[in-house]
Design a protein around this motif. Structure first.
Motif, PDB file in Angstrom:
ATOM      1  N   THR A  38      36.177  33.555  30.931  1.00  0.00           N
ATOM      2  CA  THR A  38      37.008  33.767  29.744  1.00  0.00           C
ATOM      3  C   THR A  38      38.219  32.845  29.691  1.00  0.00           C
ATOM      4  O   THR A  38      38.402  32.139  28.690  1.00  0.00           O
ATOM      5  N   PRO A  39      39.068  32.792  30.712  1.00  0.00           N
ATOM      6  CA  PRO A  39      40.240  31.916  30.606  1.00  0.00           C
ATOM      7  C   PRO A  39      39.891  30.435  30.517  1.00  0.00           C
ATOM      8  O   PRO A  39      40.600  29.664  29.853  1.00  0.00           O
ATOM      9  N   ILE A  40      38.795  30.026  31.122  1.00  0.00           N
ATOM     10  CA  ILE A  40      38.388  28.617  31.050  1.00  0.00           C
ATOM     11  C   ILE A  40      37.997  28.266  29.620  1.00  0.00           C
ATOM     12  O   ILE A  40      38.426  27.245  29.073  1.00  0.00           O
ATOM     13  N   LEU A  41      37.195  29.097  29.006  1.00  0.00           N
ATOM     14  CA  LEU A  41      36.744  28.838  27.638  1.00  0.00           C
ATOM     15  C   LEU A  41      37.898  28.942  26.649  1.00  0.00           C
ATOM     16  O   LEU A  41      37.997  28.143  25.713  1.00  0.00           O
ATOM     17  N   GLN A  42      38.796  29.877  26.869  1.00  0.00           N
ATOM     18  CA  GLN A  42      39.971  30.011  26.001  1.00  0.00           C
ATOM     19  C   GLN A  42      40.878  28.792  26.113  1.00  0.00           C
ATOM     20  O   GLN A  42      41.499  28.385  25.132  1.00  0.00           O
ATOM     21  N   LYS A  43      40.939  28.182  27.280  1.00  0.00           N
ATOM     22  CA  LYS A  43      41.737  26.977  27.492  1.00  0.00           C
ATOM     23  C   LYS A  43      41.285  25.842  26.568  1.00  0.00           C
ATOM     24  O   LYS A  43      42.080  24.996  26.165  1.00  0.00           O
ATOM     25  N   HIS A  44      40.007  25.859  26.199  1.00  0.00           N
ATOM     26  CA  HIS A  44      39.451  24.841  25.307  1.00  0.00           C
ATOM     27  C   HIS A  44      39.478  25.291  23.845  1.00  0.00           C
ATOM     28  O   HIS A  44      38.850  24.659  22.997  1.00  0.00           O
ATOM     29  N   GLY A  45      40.184  26.378  23.567  1.00  0.00           N
ATOM     30  CA  GLY A  45      40.290  26.877  22.198  1.00  0.00           C
ATOM     31  C   GLY A  45      39.199  27.854  21.817  1.00  0.00           C
ATOM     32  O   GLY A  45      39.070  28.215  20.647  1.00  0.00           O
ATOM     33  N   PRO A  58      37.399  25.051  18.058  1.00  0.00           N
ATOM     34  CA  PRO A  58      37.958  24.297  16.929  1.00  0.00           C
ATOM     35  C   PRO A  58      37.049  23.182  16.425  1.00  0.00           C
ATOM     36  O   PRO A  58      37.136  22.782  15.270  1.00  0.00           O
ATOM     37  N   SER A  59      36.172  22.666  17.301  1.00  0.00           N
ATOM     38  CA  SER A  59      35.268  21.575  16.930  1.00  0.00           C
ATOM     39  C   SER A  59      34.062  21.581  17.869  1.00  0.00           C
ATOM     40  O   SER A  59      34.081  22.224  18.925  1.00  0.00           O
ATOM     41  N   TYR A  60      33.043  20.842  17.470  1.00  0.00           N
ATOM     42  CA  TYR A  60      31.870  20.684  18.324  1.00  0.00           C
ATOM     43  C   TYR A  60      32.261  19.991  19.628  1.00  0.00           C
ATOM     44  O   TYR A  60      31.802  20.362  20.706  1.00  0.00           O
ATOM     45  N   ALA A  61      33.152  18.992  19.531  1.00  0.00           N
ATOM     46  CA  ALA A  61      33.617  18.284  20.733  1.00  0.00           C
ATOM     47  C   ALA A  61      34.308  19.238  21.699  1.00  0.00           C
ATOM     48  O   ALA A  61      34.148  19.123  22.913  1.00  0.00           O
ATOM     49  N   ALA A  62      35.073  20.183  21.175  1.00  0.00           N
ATOM     50  CA  ALA A  62      35.747  21.165  22.034  1.00  0.00           C
ATOM     51  C   ALA A  62      34.732  22.081  22.707  1.00  0.00           C
ATOM     52  O   ALA A  62      34.891  22.435  23.885  1.00  0.00           O
ATOM     53  N   ALA A  63      33.681  22.463  21.987  1.00  0.00           N
ATOM     54  CA  ALA A  63      32.623  23.291  22.583  1.00  0.00           C
ATOM     55  C   ALA A  63      31.927  22.535  23.708  1.00  0.00           C
ATOM     56  O   ALA A  63      31.680  23.089  24.784  1.00  0.00           O
ATOM     57  N   GLU A  64      31.629  21.268  23.472  1.00  0.00           N
ATOM     58  CA  GLU A  64      31.009  20.435  24.514  1.00  0.00           C
ATOM     59  C   GLU A  64      31.928  20.283  25.722  1.00  0.00           C
ATOM     60  O   GLU A  64      31.486  20.362  26.861  1.00  0.00           O
ATOM     61  N   ALA A  65      33.210  20.051  25.457  1.00  0.00           N
ATOM     62  CA  ALA A  65      34.179  19.889  26.551  1.00  0.00           C
ATOM     63  C   ALA A  65      34.272  21.157  27.384  1.00  0.00           C
ATOM     64  O   ALA A  65      34.362  21.094  28.611  1.00  0.00           O
ATOM     65  N   ALA A  66      34.254  22.309  26.721  1.00  0.00           N
ATOM     66  CA  ALA A  66      34.330  23.583  27.450  1.00  0.00           C
ATOM     67  C   ALA A  66      33.098  23.754  28.334  1.00  0.00           C
ATOM     68  O   ALA A  66      33.211  24.089  29.516  1.00  0.00           O
ATOM     69  N   TYR A  67      31.915  23.518  27.770  1.00  0.00           N
ATOM     70  CA  TYR A  67      30.689  23.682  28.538  1.00  0.00           C
ATOM     71  C   TYR A  67      30.632  22.701  29.706  1.00  0.00           C
ATOM     72  O   TYR A  67      30.206  23.045  30.807  1.00  0.00           O
ATOM     73  N   ASN A  68      31.066  21.471  29.482  1.00  0.00           N
ATOM     74  CA  ASN A  68      30.998  20.439  30.522  1.00  0.00           C
ATOM     75  C   ASN A  68      32.154  20.466  31.512  1.00  0.00           C
ATOM     76  O   ASN A  68      32.135  19.723  32.490  1.00  0.00           O
ATOM     77  N   ASP A  69      33.142  21.303  31.261  1.00  0.00           N
ATOM     78  CA  ASP A  69      34.300  21.416  32.163  1.00  0.00           C
ATOM     79  C   ASP A  69      33.795  21.752  33.573  1.00  0.00           C
ATOM     80  O   ASP A  69      33.066  22.733  33.753  1.00  0.00           O
ATOM     81  N   PRO A  70      34.136  20.955  34.578  1.00  0.00           N
ATOM     82  CA  PRO A  70      33.671  21.227  35.937  1.00  0.00           C
ATOM     83  C   PRO A  70      34.038  22.634  36.427  1.00  0.00           C
ATOM     84  O   PRO A  70      33.245  23.255  37.149  1.00  0.00           O
ATOM     85  N   GLU A  71      35.191  23.125  36.016  1.00  0.00           N
ATOM     86  CA  GLU A  71      35.580  24.490  36.411  1.00  0.00           C
ATOM     87  C   GLU A  71      34.619  25.507  35.802  1.00  0.00           C
ATOM     88  O   GLU A  71      34.193  26.455  36.461  1.00  0.00           O
TER      89      GLU A  71
END
Length: 95
Positions: free
Chosen positions: A26-33, A60-73
């Motif tokens: 939850t906090p990781i995904l929230q960090k990406h909006g 907020p955007s598709y790029a943000a969703a991708e960034a959240a999923y790809n976040d190493p954490e």
């Protein structure tokens, strides 16, 4: 700008261990909006086959969703989900 969504279809096989995933992701995904629109709850599959639990997270955007999923954490925490549940994860651009 179109929003991005992470959609998950999940069948939990080990509820006690899966609870750690829910707590830590939850906090990781929230960090990406990310904002949870659907997280479990009652559902009915009207057509086709799916898994038991459904999650929709708006970004907020598709790029943000991708960034959240790809976040190493997140990927580190996602290993808990992979061990404790069957899942299908989809990224989609919305309007």
């Amino acid at each position: 700008m179109p929003k991005g969504y992470l959609i998950g279809h999940i069948t939990v096989n080990d509820p006690d261990a899966y609870a750690e995933y829910v707590e830590r992701d939850t906090p990781i995904l929230q960090k990406h909006g990310g904002r949870f629109v659907v997280r479990g709850g009652a559902s009915r599959t009207c057509e086709g086959e799916t898994l038991d639990r459904h999650v929709v997270i708006e970004f907020p955007s598709y790029a943000a969703a991708e960034a959240a999923y790809n976040d190493p954490e997140y990927q580190n925490v996602a290993d808990i989900r992979r061990r404790t549940a069957d899942s299908v994860i989809i990224l989609v651009e919305g309007t």
